[in-house]
Design a protein around this motif. Structure first.
Motif, short mmCIF file in Angstrom:
data_model
loop_
_atom_site.label_atom_id
_atom_site.label_comp_id
_atom_site.label_asym_id
_atom_site.label_seq_id
_atom_site.Cartn_x
_atom_site.Cartn_y
_atom_site.Cartn_z
N UNK A 162 0.84 -1.21 0.00
CA UNK A 162 0.00 0.00 0.00
C UNK A 162 0.88 1.25 0.00
N UNK A 163 1.98 1.20 0.75
CA UNK A 163 2.91 2.34 0.76
C UNK A 163 3.62 2.47 -0.59
N UNK A 164 4.10 1.37 -1.12
CA UNK A 164 4.81 1.39 -2.40
C UNK A 164 3.88 1.87 -3.51
N UNK A 165 2.63 1.48 -3.45
CA UNK A 165 1.66 1.85 -4.47
C UNK A 165 1.39 3.35 -4.52
N UNK A 166 1.74 4.07 -3.48
CA UNK A 166 1.53 5.52 -3.44
C UNK A 166 2.64 6.28 -4.17
N UNK A 167 3.72 5.56 -4.55
CA UNK A 167 4.80 6.22 -5.26
C UNK A 167 4.34 6.64 -6.65
N UNK A 168 4.81 7.79 -7.09
CA UNK A 168 4.47 8.31 -8.41
C UNK A 168 5.27 7.53 -9.46
N UNK A 169 4.60 6.74 -10.27
CA UNK A 169 5.26 5.88 -11.26
C UNK A 169 5.77 6.69 -12.45
N UNK A 170 5.48 7.99 -12.51
CA UNK A 170 6.00 8.83 -13.57
C UNK A 170 7.34 9.44 -13.20
N UNK A 171 7.90 9.04 -12.07
CA UNK A 171 9.26 9.41 -11.70
C UNK A 171 10.12 8.17 -11.88
N UNK A 172 11.15 8.32 -12.68
CA UNK A 172 12.00 7.19 -13.04
C UNK A 172 12.57 6.49 -11.80
N UNK A 173 13.04 7.26 -10.84
CA UNK A 173 13.65 6.63 -9.66
C UNK A 173 12.63 5.78 -8.90
N UNK A 174 11.36 6.18 -8.89
CA UNK A 174 10.33 5.38 -8.24
C UNK A 174 10.12 4.07 -9.00
N UNK A 175 10.05 4.14 -10.33
CA UNK A 175 9.90 2.94 -11.14
C UNK A 175 11.09 2.00 -10.95
#
Length: 155
Positions: A60-73
């Motif tokens: 649930x925490x990981x899913x809140x990361x913005x996937x449009x930021x390369x470092x998050x992906x």
């Protein structure tokens, strides 16, 4: 939140199966039926065993990361690399997938060590070396992490 206690020495058979120690299995009583997730550890050459409820909370925490930021992906891809769902069979055994056995250099003798809400699975030799070869003095580390007097500390 589950909280596990103890360090247990076990053996893994040629197929990667380990028999859960009775004392640890008893602590897992409420989560055995839901299954587990096993993954590579981030900082050590060991595996992490998450009860499904703990894994879901983390995701649930990981899913809140913005996937449009390369470092998050990049983080998500590397964090979830090799993740597998596992279950304890009717005989109380857990099968460690072959690729994860290789990652953690697991041989016959292993250590299952509690890490609050998860269990670390180590090759016994690597576990003993990690405990003995701490690069930082444990007293200094304990003071830095636990000895804070502000709101972020525990004391």
């Amino acid at each position: 939140m589950n909280s596990f206690i103890g360090t247990y020495e076990c053996k893994v058979d040629a197929k990667g199966r380990l028999m859960l120690p009775a004392a640890l299995k008893k602590q897992m009583d409420g989560v055995l039926q839901d299954g587990f997730v096993v993954k590579r550890a981030v900082f050590q050459e060991c595996l992490e065993l998450y009860p499904m409820t703990e894994w879901d909370a983390l995701m649930q925490k990981v899913n809140k990361l913005n996937r449009f930021k390369k470092k998050n992906n990049d983080f998500i891809r590397r964090f979830t690399a090799g993740v597998k769902m596992v279950e304890v069979d009717a005989n109380g055994r857990l099968l460690i997938p072959k690729d994860l056995v290789v990652f953690a250099s697991i041989s016959k003798d292993i250590v299952m060590s509690s890490a609050v809400n998860i269990i670390e699975i180590w090759d016994k030799t690597k576990y003993e070396k990690a405990i003995d070869d701490a690069t930082v003095d444990f007293a200094d580390l304990a003071e830095e992490v636990m000895g804070q007097d502000d709101d972020d500390g525990i004391s």
